[in-house]
Design a protein around this motif. Structure first.
Motif, mmCIF file in Angstrom:
data_model
loop_
_atom_site.group_PDB
_atom_site.id
_atom_site.type_symbol
_atom_site.label_atom_id
_atom_site.label_comp_id
_atom_site.label_asym_id
_atom_site.label_seq_id
_atom_site.Cartn_x
_atom_site.Cartn_y
_atom_site.Cartn_z
ATOM 1 N N GLN A 67 0.810 -1.214 0.000
ATOM 2 C CA GLN A 67 0.000 0.000 0.000
ATOM 3 C C GLN A 67 0.845 1.267 0.000
ATOM 4 O OE1 GLN A 67 -2.518 -0.874 3.331
ATOM 5 N NE2 GLN A 67 -3.971 -2.056 2.095
ATOM 6 N N ARG A 89 -2.761 0.798 -8.536
ATOM 7 C CA ARG A 89 -4.116 1.051 -8.035
ATOM 8 C C ARG A 89 -5.050 -0.102 -8.410
ATOM 9 N NH1 ARG A 89 -5.251 5.845 -10.125
ATOM 10 N NH2 ARG A 89 -5.132 7.104 -8.233
ATOM 11 N N GLU A 92 -4.350 -3.060 -6.219
ATOM 12 C CA GLU A 92 -4.846 -2.794 -4.865
ATOM 13 C C GLU A 92 -6.365 -2.973 -4.794
ATOM 14 O OE1 GLU A 92 -5.132 -1.036 -0.853
ATOM 15 O OE2 GLU A 92 -3.852 -2.421 -1.968
ATOM 16 N N GLU A 93 -7.072 -2.423 -5.760
ATOM 17 C CA GLU A 93 -8.531 -2.513 -5.746
ATOM 18 C C GLU A 93 -9.007 -3.951 -5.937
ATOM 19 O OE1 GLU A 93 -9.755 0.308 -8.706
ATOM 20 O OE2 GLU A 93 -9.583 2.029 -7.327
ATOM 21 N N ASN A 96 -8.477 -5.823 -2.724
ATOM 22 C CA ASN A 96 -9.489 -5.441 -1.728
ATOM 23 C C ASN A 96 -10.791 -6.188 -1.958
ATOM 24 O OD1 ASN A 96 -7.802 -3.664 -0.403
ATOM 25 N ND2 ASN A 96 -8.551 -1.846 -1.480
ATOM 26 N N ARG A 97 -11.164 -6.320 -3.219
ATOM 27 C CA ARG A 97 -12.383 -7.067 -3.550
ATOM 28 C C ARG A 97 -12.262 -8.522 -3.085
ATOM 29 N NH1 ARG A 97 -13.732 -4.656 -9.574
ATOM 30 N NH2 ARG A 97 -15.425 -3.253 -8.915
ATOM 31 N N GLU A 210 -17.052 -4.368 -2.724
ATOM 32 C CA GLU A 210 -16.368 -3.109 -2.426
ATOM 33 C C GLU A 210 -14.870 -3.222 -2.720
ATOM 34 O OE1 GLU A 210 -14.881 0.410 -1.248
ATOM 35 O OE2 GLU A 210 -17.025 -0.009 -1.491
ATOM 36 N N LYS A 211 -14.325 -2.206 -3.420
ATOM 37 C CA LYS A 211 -12.919 -2.255 -3.812
ATOM 38 C C LYS A 211 -12.072 -1.166 -3.164
ATOM 39 C CE LYS A 211 -13.521 0.660 -7.929
ATOM 40 N NZ LYS A 211 -13.352 0.727 -9.398
ATOM 41 N N ARG A 212 -12.693 -0.228 -2.458
ATOM 42 C CA ARG A 212 -11.943 0.909 -1.913
ATOM 43 C C ARG A 212 -11.108 0.538 -0.699
ATOM 44 N NH1 ARG A 212 -11.755 4.314 -6.095
ATOM 45 N NH2 ARG A 212 -13.833 4.717 -6.938
ATOM 46 N N LYS A 213 -11.688 -0.236 0.188
ATOM 47 C CA LYS A 213 -10.975 -0.595 1.415
ATOM 48 C C LYS A 213 -11.483 -1.930 1.933
ATOM 49 C CE LYS A 213 -14.223 2.143 4.186
ATOM 50 N NZ LYS A 213 -14.365 3.244 5.155
#
Length: 628
Positions: A67, A89, A92-93, A96-97, A210-213
């Motif tokens: 991160q 990015r 990372e997304e 997260n998913r 959700e992919k943001r966090k």
């Protein structure tokens, strides 16, 4: 002060005299010629220790460090291939998913989810995402089928299995034998495609997550927790799952980064499978931990290696020895020197082809390394010394506690002195390679395998003092006077013939070269009424290209009589591991019986020629009518 001026020079002379008497003038010479190598490595090691200690104090995981790279360069390419270009990015997304999806499915910290997937960006995203919720991911060798695939799933105690659509048939073949409580998730190239019966469509299900966090309720991992399992190649039996913690992943990736002087703006090219340490940690770790771009390929191509390096503008290339041989055997191409590769790194580049390889492809620096996935004894050649796999400092040996012990060449068991302790080898004396175990130290800790019994077999106790422990590599190495280390053989692979010890790896290298860089494996076979084991070489030659007369003549020039194979087997099909190693154990069991083997067999006559091994000749050998 005047006293110091008077006696100072005398004291200095006395001190030098004592040192010379104790260690000899030769020590000073060795110190002088190896100081640059040793000090360069020492500086890299100090930087590595500083980084690992810092991350340990802060209890950072691999995902935490990744991160940092996402924040620094969100739009930079992290992973590229012929079909994909993923930014930090995007990776990372996606991760997260994955984390949120499997957390919602009820998976928690300490659970195990197997991954059977080809080289692609999602491979990294899946294990990275699972690590964010503390789930451990066994990275299953994609060549495994049937019993070995089932073993890989069960030995790691998987609660679930993620597999790519290209492996649905392999999973279907063992579906009835997979434990009923192991859930299946199929990852397809596109959403809303059919999946295996009883499996869930992972690709489609991920789209709405959700992919943001990552969910705040997910329990995070700790720095020393298990991250992934990486399987041994399985050349001598069923694969074993080696434990890789977050700390261990960091140590491996950062260690080679500092030792070889990698840069963040480097573009790495690796056609190696991401389920092994070399491609999955050493190369991919440069993206995950240091923000570099890594170019991957689904399947290695010898002719495409430097073409890919040109296409992806790679500055660092990765290899394993077998790959280097394949590449060298390709016809000359404009891409041979049109690339921007400033260094290559890997393991197994044999000294017999090393000079030809770097000359043809204009390679400035080679970083040859050695280390077992499950072990703690990792070394690196940092100055391109041909054939060396690393070194041990002759002036600062205590800095990195690795050693070569006197050992039985057949069993690998250390030879002990009258005090019950192990004995160090002298320069140029082959012995078994070990690494001192220090629990709680990411550089020295031995994590071993998931199977604790298998781990125990790799530990030797009472090495240099009562109560100490070390990782036993099972490999025979030799150190020269300057401390350079050279691979000799696997313990048990050396066999005795005509009163001489024969190193299979050395014979394999020469036979392969003489046969035109073809895949070769050498092993010892027993002959009735004959002492020792005779050498046998299995050569992959489906098009019958090897001229046996020329082959025998050339072999006689590079190998002594006792080391030349007494039997040849020409393979038309080969079964290899994911790291391009022929399965020696199966070939050795089959021996040289022409009534049981479909491949063409030859035996060496007393004149040194190779003639067809017929059932009649085989019977004469058994009756001792044909002697060797």
């Amino acid at each position: 002060m005047s006293w110091l001026v008077t006696v100072g020079p005398a004291l200095a002379v006395t001190l030098i005299a004592v040192l010379v008497t104790k260690v000899g003038w030769r020590w000073f010479y060795i110190a002088a010629v190896t100081s640059k190598r040793d000090l360069t490595a020492l500086w890299a090691y100090l930087k590595l220790l500083r980084l690992t200690k810092k991350y340990e104090r802060e209890n950072l995981t691999i995902a935490d460090v990744f991160q940092m790279q996402v924040k620094q360069n969100p739009n930079k390419h992290a992973i590229i291939s012929d079909t994909q270009q993923w930014t930090f990015r995007q990776l990372e997304e996606f991760s997260n998913r994955v984390a949120n999806f499997y957390h919602a499915q009820g998976f928690r910290k300490g659970d195990v989810i197997g991954l059977l997937l080809e080289n692609r960006a999602e491979f990294v995203g899946i294990w990275l995402g699972l690590s964010k919720i503390g789930v451990i991911t066994p990275l299953i060798n994609t060549n495994q089928r049937g019993p070995s695939l089932l073993h890989s799933i069960t030995v790691a105690h998987c609660k679930s299995l993620i597999f790519g659509e290209g492996f649905s048939d392999a999973v279907q073949d063992i579906r009835k034998d997979i434990p009923a409580d192991v859930s299946l998730y199929q990852f397809n190239d596109e959403a809303n495609k059919s999946v295996l019966e009883t499996a869930k469509d992972m690709t489609t299900l991920l789209e709405t997550v959700e992919k943001r966090k990552v969910a705040a309720t997910a329990e995070r991992a700790n720095h020393h927790d298990r991250l992934v399992y990486i399987y041994t190649s399985g050349t001598t039996g069923l694969p074993k799952a080696a434990v890789i913690s977050h700390a261990r992943y960091l140590f491996i990736a950062a260690g080679i980064n500092y030792t070889m002087g990698f840069r963040q703006d480097d573009i790495f090219y690796t056609p190696l499978p991401l389920y092994h340490t070399a491609g999955g940690i050493m190369s991919m770790g440069q993206s995950v931990l240091f923000g570099s771009t890594v170019a991957i390929r689904k399947k290695f191509s010898a002719s495409g290696y430097f073409a890919d390096c040109v296409k992806f503008q790679a500055t660092v290339g990765q290899y394993i020895g077998e790959m280097a041989r394949y590449i060298l055997a390709t016809p000359p191409s404009p891409n041979d020197r049109a690339h921007k590769v400033r260094l290559i790194f890997g393991n197994g580049l044999r000294p017999q082809i090393w000079p030809q390889f770097v000359e043809r492809f204009n390679i400035t620096k080679v970083g040859e390394f050695y280390g077992a996935t499950e072990g703690n004894a990792n070394i690196m050649n940092n100055d391109s010394t041909v054939g060396a796999i690393g070194f041990v400092s002759r002036i600062l040996p205590q800095v990195y506690p690795i050693s070569i012990l006197r050992a039985d060449a057949d069993t690998g068991e250390p030879i002990r002195g009258a005090d019950g302790l192990c004995q160090l080898c002298e320069p140029n004396e082959p012995g078994v390679f070990i690494g001192k175990i220090v629990k709680g130290n990411s550089a020295r800790e031995f994590l071993g395998y998931v199977d604790e019994k298998a781990s125990a077999k790799k530990i030797v106790c009472d090495v240099f003092r009562k109560g100490d422990m070390a990782f036993l590599s099972g490999d025979l190495l030799v150190a020269d006077e300057r401390g350079y280390l050279f691979f000799k053989d696997r313990t048990g692979d050396t066999f005795r013939w005509k009163g001489e010890n024969v190193s299979t790896s050395e014979v394999e290298a020469q036979v392969s070269n003489v046969a035109g860089y073809k895949d070769t494996v050498v092993y010892g076979v027993t002959i009735p009424h004959t002492e020792g084991r005779a050498g046998m070489a299995a050569i992959y030659d489906p098009n019958n290209e090897v001229d046996l007369v020329v082959f025998a003549d050339k072999l006689a020039k590079v190998l002594p009589a006792y080391a030349r194979p007494q039997f040849l087997r020409f393979l038309t099909k080969i079964d290899m591991t994911g790291t391009f190693k022929l399965r020696k154990v199966d070939l050795q069991k089959e021996g040289f019986d022409p009534t049981q083997i479909k491949d063409t067999l030859y035996y060496q006559t007393p004149k040194g020629r190779y003639e067809l091994l017929t059932p009649e000749i085989y019977e004469k050998i058994n009756r001792h009518e044909v002697r060797f």
